[in-house]
Scaffold this active site. Structure first.
Site, PDB file in Angstrom:
ATOM      1  N   GLY A  60      -7.702  -4.725 -17.778  1.00 56.43           N
ATOM      2  CA  GLY A  60      -8.270  -5.058 -16.466  1.00 56.43           C
ATOM      3  C   GLY A  60      -9.622  -4.407 -16.294  1.00 56.43           C
ATOM      4  O   GLY A  60     -10.235  -3.968 -17.270  1.00 56.43           O
ATOM      5  N   ASN A  61     -10.103  -4.344 -15.068  1.00 50.70           N
ATOM      6  CA  ASN A  61     -11.360  -3.645 -14.799  1.00 50.70           C
ATOM      7  C   ASN A  61     -11.328  -3.035 -13.399  1.00 50.70           C
ATOM      8  O   ASN A  61     -10.364  -3.207 -12.668  1.00 50.70           O
ATOM      9  CB  ASN A  61     -12.566  -4.576 -14.995  1.00 50.70           C
ATOM     10  CG  ASN A  61     -12.511  -5.784 -14.081  1.00 50.70           C
ATOM     11  OD1 ASN A  61     -12.564  -5.646 -12.870  1.00 50.70           O
ATOM     12  ND2 ASN A  61     -12.383  -6.975 -14.664  1.00 50.70           N
ATOM     13  N   TYR A  62     -12.393  -2.336 -13.046  1.00 52.48           N
ATOM     14  CA  TYR A  62     -12.389  -1.534 -11.818  1.00 52.48           C
ATOM     15  C   TYR A  62     -12.703  -2.324 -10.549  1.00 52.48           C
ATOM     16  O   TYR A  62     -12.843  -1.744  -9.487  1.00 52.48           O
ATOM     17  CB  TYR A  62     -13.420  -0.402 -11.932  1.00 52.48           C
ATOM     18  CG  TYR A  62     -13.070   0.644 -12.956  1.00 52.48           C
ATOM     19  CD1 TYR A  62     -11.888   1.371 -12.848  1.00 52.48           C
ATOM     20  CD2 TYR A  62     -13.915   0.917 -14.032  1.00 52.48           C
ATOM     21  CE1 TYR A  62     -11.567   2.339 -13.780  1.00 52.48           C
ATOM     22  CE2 TYR A  62     -13.606   1.884 -14.957  1.00 52.48           C
ATOM     23  CZ  TYR A  62     -12.426   2.602 -14.832  1.00 52.48           C
ATOM     24  OH  TYR A  62     -12.116   3.552 -15.744  1.00 52.48           O
ATOM     25  N   SER A  63     -12.855  -3.635 -10.633  1.00 56.50           N
ATOM     26  CA  SER A  63     -13.236  -4.398  -9.429  1.00 56.50           C
ATOM     27  C   SER A  63     -12.218  -4.193  -8.306  1.00 56.50           C
ATOM     28  O   SER A  63     -11.013  -4.330  -8.510  1.00 56.50           O
ATOM     29  CB  SER A  63     -13.332  -5.881  -9.779  1.00 56.50           C
ATOM     30  OG  SER A  63     -13.463  -6.632  -8.590  1.00 56.50           O
ATOM     31  N   ALA A  80     -14.667 -10.353 -11.085  1.00 55.84           N
ATOM     32  CA  ALA A  80     -15.029  -9.705 -12.345  1.00 55.84           C
ATOM     33  C   ALA A  80     -14.005 -10.181 -13.380  1.00 55.84           C
ATOM     34  O   ALA A  80     -12.940  -9.581 -13.538  1.00 55.84           O
ATOM     35  CB  ALA A  80     -14.991  -8.197 -12.185  1.00 55.84           C
TER      36      ALA A  80
END
Ligand code: CTP
Length: 399
Positions: free
Chosen positions: A208-211, A276
């Site tokens: 995943g990512n930090y969005s 994102a």
């Protein structure tokens, strides 16, 4: 624009309360029905009788009317209101609103209000400049409240500086501008993507990512506030839209996000791609939890995800507007312009991770709008709701 609107006029205990009588009069002249709520100390500065006479409605100040025991429901008032304006708003009331200190009728009604809230601060220049006040005002902004900045000039203390409540004419004009804007996207269908995507490695792990999704949710809310019908295709986030006109379609992976966007893009007028999206996903997600192996290095093969913005860009029909975001760490403008062209976007909002206050997780953003005709419009540091409003201002003024 204010014709027939139900407006709560909240008055707090500051010397500028004398101007609230004029404000009540102007709101009524503009066609609004006005219900005044005063804090107990406001009554030291202006009498409820004046305001009751001007508005034709008894002023509410306490939870109960002392002699009859009649209860005033802040919940009903909150539902009744199409807008709430607190003018003057003292440092004390601003602090209570920012922190949910619901110890009077005005703040409880504020907490119950579903309508837009306008706040016109009025205080001495040093109180206005105090970090506590500025932090509380920033909090109100982050809740989506509209701050009507005080003017500079001579104050009640005879000191000169920023802190004078804005003139009633200016406050009414700001409110009218807001309601005029609320019609601008009426009848339009808007598609927004938001948040990260999660790409499954196995049943318990993902890439995943930090969005946080904050920017996309702010864009969706602002479009709905301006009258649009909004579909918000959202990756996994812990947010909920603030506006009833936003329908959330929850997804997890990029492929699911593309599938849902394809369902709605055909009938939408404007699409804003704010998610994102993970560029790659595990090629073969495991059905069962991957066990810790003996070897020190574990390799996960990744395959390219579909590019949602580019797919929609290729399908775009004349009259449809497609907006993208670019989050860059270097060669910002060149990379953003390249994305704008590659994905057939009409506008791209560039934010740089190098700019303080911009990017993932923060409540603020610094964006530069780059139009397909080459116009570059840098915007200052703003809260995400303000940046969303600026984006929609640009789209409605330039298209
Ligand atoms: N985007 C998308 N689908 C993807 C990747 C990105 O729809 N698979 C959209 C984003 O929502 C954003 C724009 O494309 O509006 C640019 O996203 P960004 O991550 O900055 O660019 P990428 O195309 O992924 O390029 P790179 O990762 O190389 O910077």
């Amino acid at each position: 624009m204010l014709n027939g609107k139900h407006i709560i006029l909240g008055i707090t205990g500051g010397i500028a309360a004398y101007k609230s009588a004029m404000l009540a009069r102007l709101l009524i002249k503009a066609g609004a029905e006005v219900q005044v709520i005063m804090t107990p100390s406001a009554k030291e500065f202006i009498t409820p009788v004046t305001l009751a006479a001007l508005t034709g409605n008894p002023v509410i100040s306490e939870f109960f009317t002392a002699n009859t025991g009649e209860w005033h429901s802040h919940v009903d008032l909150g539902l009744w209101a199409d807008a709430m304006i607190i003018a003057p708003a003292t440092a004390c009331t601003i602090a209570k609103m920012a922190n949910g200190v619901a110890d009077n009728m005005l703040v409880t009604s504020y907490l119950s209000a579903k309508s837009p809230v306008f706040v016109a601060p009025a205080m001495d220049l040093d109180m206005m400049a105090h970090p506590s006040t500025t932090a509380n005002i920033d909090k109100l902004r982050s809740y989506g409240n509209h701050i009507i900045e005080p003017a500079s000039g001579e104050l009640a203390s005879h000191l000169v500086g920023k802190g004078r409540m804005q003139e009633p004419e200016i406050i009414v004009a700001e409110m009218q501008k807001y309601f005029a804007k609320s019609q601008l996207l009426k009848g339009k269908k808007v598609l927004v993507t938001a948040g990260p995507t999660y790409e499954k490695i196995d049943p318990v792990r993902f890439i995943g990512n930090y969005s946080s999704g904050k920017m996309g949710y702010a864009i969706a809310d602002e479009a709905a506030r301006r009258g649009a019908d909004v579909i918000l295709v959202s990756g996994p986030v812990s947010l909920r839209p603030a506006q009833p006109g936003v329908t959330v379609v929850p997804v997890e992976s990029a492929k699911q996000m593309l599938h849902e966007c394809e369902n709605f893009f055909n009938t939408c007028d404007i699409a804003v791609m704010c998610a994102a999206v993970a560029d790659y996903a595990p090629a073969n997600p495991a059905d069962k939890k991957i066990k810790r192996e003996k070897q020190d290095v574990q390799v996960i093969n990744l395959v390219k995800n579909p590019d949602i913005a580019a797919t929609l860009g290729a399908e775009k029909k004349s009259g449809q507007i497609l907006v993208g975001f670019a989050l860059e760490t270097d060669n910002e403008q060149t990379n953003a312009i390249d994305k704008l062209k590659r994905k057939n976007l009409d506008l791209i909002a560039l934010n740089s991770l190098r700019t303080p206050g911009a990017g993932f997780g923060t409540d603020t953003n610094v964006i530069t709008l780059i139009d397909k005709n080459g116009t570059v419009t840098p915007l200052p540091l703003m809260t995400k709701p303000e940046a969303a409003a600026a984006l929609w201002d640009y789209l409605t003024e330039n298209r």
